[in-house]
Enzyme design. Structure first.
Site, PDB file in Angstrom:
ATOM      1  N   GLY A 118      44.596 -11.874 -47.487  1.00 45.46           N
ATOM      2  CA  GLY A 118      45.435 -12.910 -47.512  1.00 45.46           C
ATOM      3  C   GLY A 118      45.236 -13.926 -48.665  1.00 45.46           C
ATOM      4  N   ARG A 173      40.398 -13.863 -53.010  1.00 40.40           N
ATOM      5  CA  ARG A 173      39.691 -12.490 -52.309  1.00 40.40           C
ATOM      6  C   ARG A 173      40.101 -11.286 -53.215  1.00 40.40           C
ATOM      7  NH1 ARG A 173      39.770 -11.695 -46.263  1.00 40.40           N
ATOM      8  NH2 ARG A 173      39.285 -13.949 -46.440  1.00 40.40           N
ATOM      9  N   ARG A 202      52.702 -18.865 -58.363  1.00 40.00           N
ATOM     10  CA  ARG A 202      52.163 -19.668 -57.542  1.00 40.00           C
ATOM     11  C   ARG A 202      50.581 -19.366 -57.087  1.00 40.00           C
ATOM     12  NH1 ARG A 202      56.356 -21.470 -53.553  1.00 40.00           N
ATOM     13  NH2 ARG A 202      58.058 -21.238 -54.731  1.00 40.00           N
ATOM     14  N   ARG A 238      46.962  -3.992 -45.503  1.00 37.28           N
ATOM     15  CA  ARG A 238      46.477  -5.280 -45.428  1.00 37.28           C
ATOM     16  C   ARG A 238      44.815  -5.415 -45.211  1.00 37.28           C
ATOM     17  NH1 ARG A 238      45.695 -10.454 -43.905  1.00 37.28           N
ATOM     18  NH2 ARG A 238      45.292 -10.893 -41.632  1.00 37.28           N
ATOM     19  N   SER A 282      41.259 -11.037 -42.102  1.00 36.62           N
ATOM     20  CA  SER A 282      40.481 -11.597 -40.974  1.00 36.62           C
ATOM     21  C   SER A 282      41.175 -11.462 -39.823  1.00 36.62           C
ATOM     22  CB  SER A 282      39.542 -12.699 -41.354  1.00 36.62           C
ATOM     23  OG  SER A 282      40.487 -13.743 -41.739  1.00 36.62           O
ATOM     24  N   ASP A 305      36.056 -14.809 -36.332  1.00 40.55           N
ATOM     25  CA  ASP A 305      35.926 -15.744 -35.329  1.00 40.55           C
ATOM     26  C   ASP A 305      36.065 -14.982 -33.912  1.00 40.55           C
ATOM     27  OD1 ASP A 305      38.577 -16.479 -36.819  1.00 40.55           O
ATOM     28  OD2 ASP A 305      38.759 -17.123 -34.605  1.00 40.55           O
ATOM     29  N   ARG A 317      32.957 -15.022 -45.381  1.00 42.93           N
ATOM     30  CA  ARG A 317      34.158 -14.136 -45.302  1.00 42.93           C
ATOM     31  C   ARG A 317      34.282 -13.567 -46.789  1.00 42.93           C
ATOM     32  NH1 ARG A 317      36.397 -17.989 -41.886  1.00 42.93           N
ATOM     33  NH2 ARG A 317      37.696 -19.005 -43.374  1.00 42.93           N
TER      34      ARG A 317
HETATM   35  N1  ADE Z   1      42.498 -15.118 -38.781  1.00 49.95           N
HETATM   36  C1  ADE Z   1      41.194 -15.224 -38.478  1.00 49.95           C
HETATM   37  N2  ADE Z   1      40.839 -15.912 -37.343  1.00 49.95           N
HETATM   38  C2  ADE Z   1      42.151 -16.406 -36.788  1.00 49.95           C
HETATM   39  C3  ADE Z   1      42.719 -16.834 -35.460  1.00 49.95           C
HETATM   40  N3  ADE Z   1      41.880 -17.401 -34.955  1.00 49.95           N
HETATM   41  N4  ADE Z   1      44.017 -17.054 -35.445  1.00 49.95           N
HETATM   42  C4  ADE Z   1      44.922 -16.636 -36.240  1.00 49.95           C
HETATM   43  N5  ADE Z   1      44.599 -15.730 -37.160  1.00 49.95           N
HETATM   44  C5  ADE Z   1      43.292 -15.602 -37.598  1.00 49.95           C
END
Ligand code: ADE
Length: 240
Positions: free
Chosen positions: A26, A30, A49, A93, A96, A211, A224
């Site tokens: 994303g 990275r 961009r 892709r 995370s 997370d 990350r």
């Molecule tokens: N990418 C990483 N953590 C996320 C979350 N909690 N919600 C949506 N996209 C995420």
């Protein structure tokens, strides 16, 4: 749609610069990190961009890496331009996600087979009315096999591609998990798989848990950026 290159969002004028396989994190930084840490003979092919894109070689084989931005509109634009106008064959892709289930921990690696979404992306784009899109099974089997060879444990399954990061009602995730069987949440795969499907291309997604909505654990953005190396090593093996 017929369009010439360069496209509105990618500036390279020679199709041949972009490899058949493109890895898409994303975050464009990275992509830069991956190019600098893992690739040789690196050439930057995009900065429009700030969405940095690079081509290089990994163990002597060609591969590209480019940021997708966050969310389905963003990955929808970049993946469409890469597939339709730059003749890219497959996009993986590497992102995370947030865990929806007890048995996922931060830094676990997931291989996405299906993406469920409440997004209107696919319906608006092509009239596709299902709420689920699919990774390319053959590509996923290859990636699962690579993970096995590299001795990296991966969990396969269905995830939620969400349009919203900050929900008013945090607990909605429990319904989505229980009703649709989603093990984690991210914000891009549903649109990527939809584009691949309508254009006859391949797509997959490997995620690292950053997370947990269940346990409340989080990783820092620095961790990350720098420690999602296992997922990258699986995807980089697709270089040709
Ligand atoms: N990418 C990483 N953590 C996320 C979350 N909690 N919600 C949506 N996209 C995420």
């Amino acid at each position: 749609m017929s369009m010439n290159i360069p496209t509105p969002h990618i500036e390279v004028k020679d199709k041949g610069v972009i490899a058949d396989t493109v890895l898409m994190p994303g975050d464009p930084l990275r992509a830069k990190f991956i190019a600098e840490k893992f690739l040789e003979n690196v050439e930057q092919f995009n900065s429009v961009r700030g969405m940095l894109g690079y081509t290089g070689t990994y163990k002597g084989r060609k591969i590209s890496v480019m940021g997708s931005g966050m969310g389905m509109p963003s990955i929808g634009i970049y993946s469409y331009e890469l597939y339709a106008f730059y003749d890219v064959k497959r996009i993986i892709r590497i992102g995370s996600c947030g865990a929806y289930t007890e048995d996922l921990d931060v830094y676990d690696v997931l291989l996405v087979d299906e993406a469920w979404s409440e997004s209107s992306y696919a319906k608006t784009q092509s009239g596709y009315t299902s709420d689920t899109t699919y990774a390319t099974p053959k590509l996923n089997d290859k990636l699962a096999n690579i993970a096995k060879v590299l001795d990296i444990p991966v969990k396969r399954g269905k995830i939620h591609s969400s349009d919203v990061f900050y929900r008013q009602d945090f607990n909605v995730y429990k319904n989505i998990r229980d009703q649709y069987g989603c093990m984690a949440v991210e914000m891009e795969s549903f649109a990527l798989f939809a584009n691949a499907s309508i254009l006859g291309k391949e797509a997959s997604c490997i995620l690292t848990v950053s997370d947990s909505l269940v346990k409340g654990d989080v990783t820092t953005s620095e961790e990350r950026q720098n420690s999602f190396v296992k997922m990258m090593e699986i995807a980089l093996e697709m270089a040709e």
